[in-house]
Design an enzyme around this catalytic site. Structure first.
Site, PDB file in Angstrom:
ATOM      1  N   ASP A 115       0.844  -1.193   0.000  1.00 53.07           N
ATOM      2  CA  ASP A 115       0.000   0.000   0.000  1.00 53.07           C
ATOM      3  C   ASP A 115       0.885   1.251   0.000  1.00 53.07           C
ATOM      4  OD1 ASP A 115      -2.155   1.675   0.150  1.00 53.07           O
ATOM      5  OD2 ASP A 115      -2.607   1.270   2.259  1.00 53.07           O
ATOM      6  N   GLY A 128      -6.840  -2.427  -7.713  1.00 58.35           N
ATOM      7  CA  GLY A 128      -8.000  -1.658  -8.123  1.00 58.35           C
ATOM      8  C   GLY A 128      -8.174  -0.395  -7.304  1.00 58.35           C
ATOM      9  N   ASP A 154      -0.693 -33.557 -16.947  1.00 51.44           N
ATOM     10  CA  ASP A 154      -1.816 -34.101 -16.197  1.00 51.44           C
ATOM     11  C   ASP A 154      -1.780 -35.619 -16.294  1.00 51.44           C
ATOM     12  OD1 ASP A 154      -3.170 -31.651 -15.372  1.00 51.44           O
ATOM     13  OD2 ASP A 154      -3.550 -31.346 -17.494  1.00 51.44           O
ATOM     14  N   LYS A 200      22.914 -15.650 -31.961  1.00 51.84           N
ATOM     15  CA  LYS A 200      22.086 -16.856 -31.971  1.00 51.84           C
ATOM     16  C   LYS A 200      22.901 -18.004 -32.561  1.00 51.84           C
ATOM     17  CE  LYS A 200      17.531 -18.648 -32.917  1.00 51.84           C
ATOM     18  NZ  LYS A 200      18.060 -20.001 -32.990  1.00 51.84           N
ATOM     19  N   GLY A 257      -2.712   0.140  -4.578  1.00 47.29           N
ATOM     20  CA  GLY A 257      -1.497  -0.661  -4.476  1.00 47.29           C
ATOM     21  C   GLY A 257      -1.513  -1.959  -5.235  1.00 47.29           C
TER      22      GLY A 257
END
Length: 815
Positions: free
Chosen positions: A147, A181, A365, A523, A184
């Site tokens: 905050d 909202g 999963d 790269k 903070g």
């Protein structure tokens, strides 16, 4: 939703609700009406509900609207349920010294709509949940409320959030941010429910004090307002079992309709970071899904402490079944997943499936057929490759048997949004099945990821049954690689790295912009490798989990040049030409060799090098939460490779990206990779904080067939038929015949022959290309260079570069 001033009865999630005054303005400054609020909560319910389900809801109501800065609206803070609450609203009691309060549980979209109708704009919940029978569980998440005091704002809160993240990740927690909202930021991290609220509060308090001690000019942990000017309060108190926090995705009663909005860490680095309003949040969720999904992954109706038989009896009495939770999370009209009306026939079937789930974060999963459903666990790091490593498995809701063959893309905004692919499937042999322990032997398909049959044990480690309980996944039988006796001492003791390679997103110079600072690397044209060392021992793992240590014996020199007891490094294995330039075609000569004699002959003929560009772990300390700049500094400190060594740490380019591109081109390299200097290492993700910029377009493809060779190619093939995986199947993108040398033809043909099949694996192939085609199982990945895409989505002028044995079809995405 139609706006009207009268009342009307509507159906929401199977319940009837009276709504009224839809045209009433609740936010005068923006003109947002009750109809807009109802519409927002209806749309956001699929991603909001997992964060509030079974948590007692305290509400802040603005019956006459929030008002304006000159005339603020009147607020009602409400805990107990009012008279006239519909009997279908789930509820639970919290005892106090002289009375009990009955709270609503926001377990479905109908409750959200009921709250919106009552102008309950804000919904506040604690960090713990009730069980289904009303018992109070330990907290399953920790929260820090950052905050800002007078004179500072979100930028300072974001700075403190990053500092707190480093500490939390050092504790084994992975926090995610939410802009509140209001003013903070909230930080959430998932817990395993082993600590009480008092214990969690104590930890949060010490964390806040540590931040204050290290950064006294920025952080304060004391609530006194006189101490907060110009500083960020780290409010740890909301972990108290009696305290609540604004729920993720809740509206706020501000003058504009802002939302407690989950964000990404990259967003927190933006100088334009701001609170979001509800329409912005809806747009984000539709495109990106729930950025906070990992915190409450797999939640649903939390089971009570009854035995399995008692739960089944209760479910039968209430008209529900073991798929009730599964169905409650899914809308059959919006997701391609199977949503059956009832549990399948309870047979003694022994099927299993392991699905690769590309959601917000890649995970796996594991599902075992049992009592007519697929009992399911989410396994973030998949089945362990070594018995020395145990992986976390979180039990999720039971899935229908039909899910065993499901592959496809779950749309953004739906539960589990992302692409689901089958990694392996087959049958299992049951050894033990208890509430807290399962032992089975999995036998997968020939082309699956398990390889040989694997005996595993699942052992529950946290209290409670069912969804959200934590388990340990242990591999009980290892598949030791074949090494020569001389090499066994150097290879065998090292477990596989518990890290997944971070991936770069394809882009251009325009993507670098004028925002964060970028480091530029060349790269390298090779195969990605995660290298682990433990003392004198070395292990090299490719992106798809293949152990290639024995194939590149010269690279065990890593243990000689790394001044560290243990470490995990990220790099590229390359073969260079006479001019010292990496050449992927030459590297093909070293790939897929298994016989020691062949490996040694190839090593002498075509030596390789390991170019290291990142370090993920040193002496047991995880560095992935550190910045790129910090990791590169650590890498340079611990690697001391002399000239001529097969190990190297190439320098980052000292100059701007445009000059680096030209430099790369002049050296005959593939391109560059730009990396944000302040970024963290995002395991297993293709992230925009790493951007690869190539001189020529390359594309990984899946081989689905070949055409008969003629002339000097008689006996092999003339061209390869290639495609890209899509949710609908393998999409044909053309044929490639250029760039194939004689040795390439023989090498590829040897890989294709065992994959022969009669069925065409593509969705469709033009008649002129399919005429003399020979089809193969689409499991082999290659790479091509090409000049662009045609209007019909085919490769233009493709040239063969080589087989990518370090990639699986599931890794292939359009560049």
């Amino acid at each position: 939703m139609a706006k009207a001033s009268g009342s009307q009865l509507v159906g929401v999630a199977g319940h009837r609700l009276k709504i009224s005054n839809l045209d009433k303005v609740l936010y005068p400054e923006s003109g947002t009406t009750k109809a807009d609020v109802l519409g927002y909560y209806a749309a956001i319910a699929p991603v909001m509900l997992p964060h509030v389900i079974f948590r007692p809801a305290t509400r802040k109501r603005w019956v006459h609207g929030v008002g304006t800065p000159d005339a603020p609206g009147q607020t009602f803070f409400q805990k107990d349920l009012p008279a006239g609450t519909p009997d279908w609203v789930p509820r639970a009691d919290i005892p106090h010294s002289d009375h009990d309060n009955t709270y609503p549980l926001v377990n479905n979209a109908a409750v959200l709509a009921w709250l919106a109708q009552a102008a309950a704009l804000e919904i506040h919940v604690p960090q713990w949940r009730f069980t289904a029978d009303g018992a109070r569980r330990n907290p399953d998440r920790i929260v820090l409320d950052l905050d800002p005091g007078d004179g500072i704002g979100l930028a300072e809160c974001a700075e403190v959030a990053r500092l707190a993240r480093t500490i939390l990740m050092g504790m084994g927690l992975d926090p995610l941010p939410v802009t509140s909202g209001s003013k903070g930021i909230h930080l959430y991290a998932q817990l395993d429910e082993r600590q009480t609220s008092d214990q969690v509060s104590a930890v949060a308090r010490e964390l806040a004090r540590a931040l204050e001690a290290d950064h006294p000019d920025l952080v304060v942990s004391d609530m006194k307002k006189t101490l907060r000017t110009g500083k960020v309060l780290v409010d740890w108190s909301q972990n108290n079992g009696n305290k609540t926090t604004i729920a993720p995705y809740s509206l706020r009663g501000r003058f504009r309709p802002t939302v407690a909005a989950p964000r990404t860490w990259k967003e927190l680095s933006s100088p334009s970071l701001a609170q979001l309003e509800y329409d912005e949040v809806l747009t984000r969720v539709a495109k990106q899904g729930d950025a906070l999904a990992a915190i409450d992954a797999g939640v649903g109706p939390v089971p009570d402490a009854a035995t399995h038989g008692e739960r089944a009896t209760a479910a039968a009495a209430s008209g529900s079944d073991r798929l009730s939770e599964y169905r409650a999370k899914r809308d059959a009209a919006k997701t391609p997943e199977p949503v059956p009306d009832a549990v399948g026939t309870q047979t003694d079937g022994r099927s299993f499936v392991i699905q690769e789930h590309h959601a917000r974060r890649l995970h796996y999963d594991l599902r075992l057929e049992h009592d007519g459903v697929l009992v399911s666990w989410a396994v973030p790091k998949g089945v362990p490759a070594d018995p020395g490593r145990n992986h976390l498995a979180v039990q999720t809701e039971d899935h229908p048997l039909e899910y065993g063959v499901f592959e496809g893309t779950i749309p953004a905004g739906e539960y589990g949004a992302g692409t689901m692919r089958i990694w392996d499937s087959g049958s299992y042999e049951l050894e033990k099945w208890r509430d807290d322990e399962v032992i089975v032997t999995l036998t997968g398909s020939a082309a699956g990821g398990l390889g040989e049959p694997v005996r595993i044990a699942l052992i529950r480690t946290s209290a409670g049954d069912g969804a959200k309980s934590n388990w340990l996944l242990h591999r009980m039988k290892s598949t030791t690689p074949h090494y020569s006796p001389a090499a066994r001492r150097r290879y065998a003791p090292v477990p596989p790295a518990a890290h997944q390679a971070m991936l770069a997103r394809a882009g251009s110079l325009a993507d670098l912009g004028n925002g964060p600072e970028w480091a530029i690397e060349m790269k390298w044209d090779g195969i990605r490798a995660i290298a682990s060392i433990e003392g004198d021992s070395v292990r090299l793992m490719t992106r798809n989990g293949n152990d290639v240590t024995a194939a590149y014996p010269e690279l065990i020199a890593l243990s000689d040049v790394a001044h560290v007891r243990s470490g995990v490094f990220d790099g590229e294995i390359v073969a260079t030409d006479a001019a010292g330039r990496p050449d992927f075609g030459l590297l093909q000569e070293r790939m897929n060799l298994v016989k020691p004699g062949e490996i040694e002959a190839a090593r002498k003929r075509r030596p390789v090098r390991l170019f290291l560009f990142d370090v993920l772990e040193l002496d047991g300390e995880d560095l992935t939460a550190h910045t790129y700049s910090t990791r590169r500094t650590q890498l340079a400190k611990v690697i001391d490779a002399p000239r001529g060594s097969p190990i190297a740490v190439p320098d980052a380019f000292d100059g701007d990206a445009e000059s680096a591109i030209e430099f790369s081109r002049n050296l005959g390299l593939e391109g560059i990779v730009a990396k944000e200097t302040g970024s963290h290492y995002e395991e297993g993700r293709r992230s925009g904080v790493w951007i690869k910029i190539k001189h020529l377009s390359t594309q990984e493809v899946v081989i689905g067939g070949w055409r008969t060779g003629k002339g000097n190619r008689a006996g092999t093939f003339g061209s390869l038929l290639v495609g890209l995986p899509t949710p609908e199947g393998l999409r044909y993108v053309g044929r490639v015949g250029s760039g194939l040398r004689d040795q390439d033809l023989a090498r590829v043909m040897k890989r294709l022959e065992p994959l022969a099949q009669t069925e065409n694996p593509f969705i469709s192939v033009p008649r002129e290309d399919a005429g003399d085609a020979h089809w193969v199982a689409p499991t082999l990945v290659g790479e091509v260079e090409f000049s662009g895409w045609t209007r019909t989505g085919s490769l233009r002028h493709p040239t063969w570069r080589g087989i990518r044995s370090d990639k699986r079809p599931g890794d292939v995405v359009p560049e």
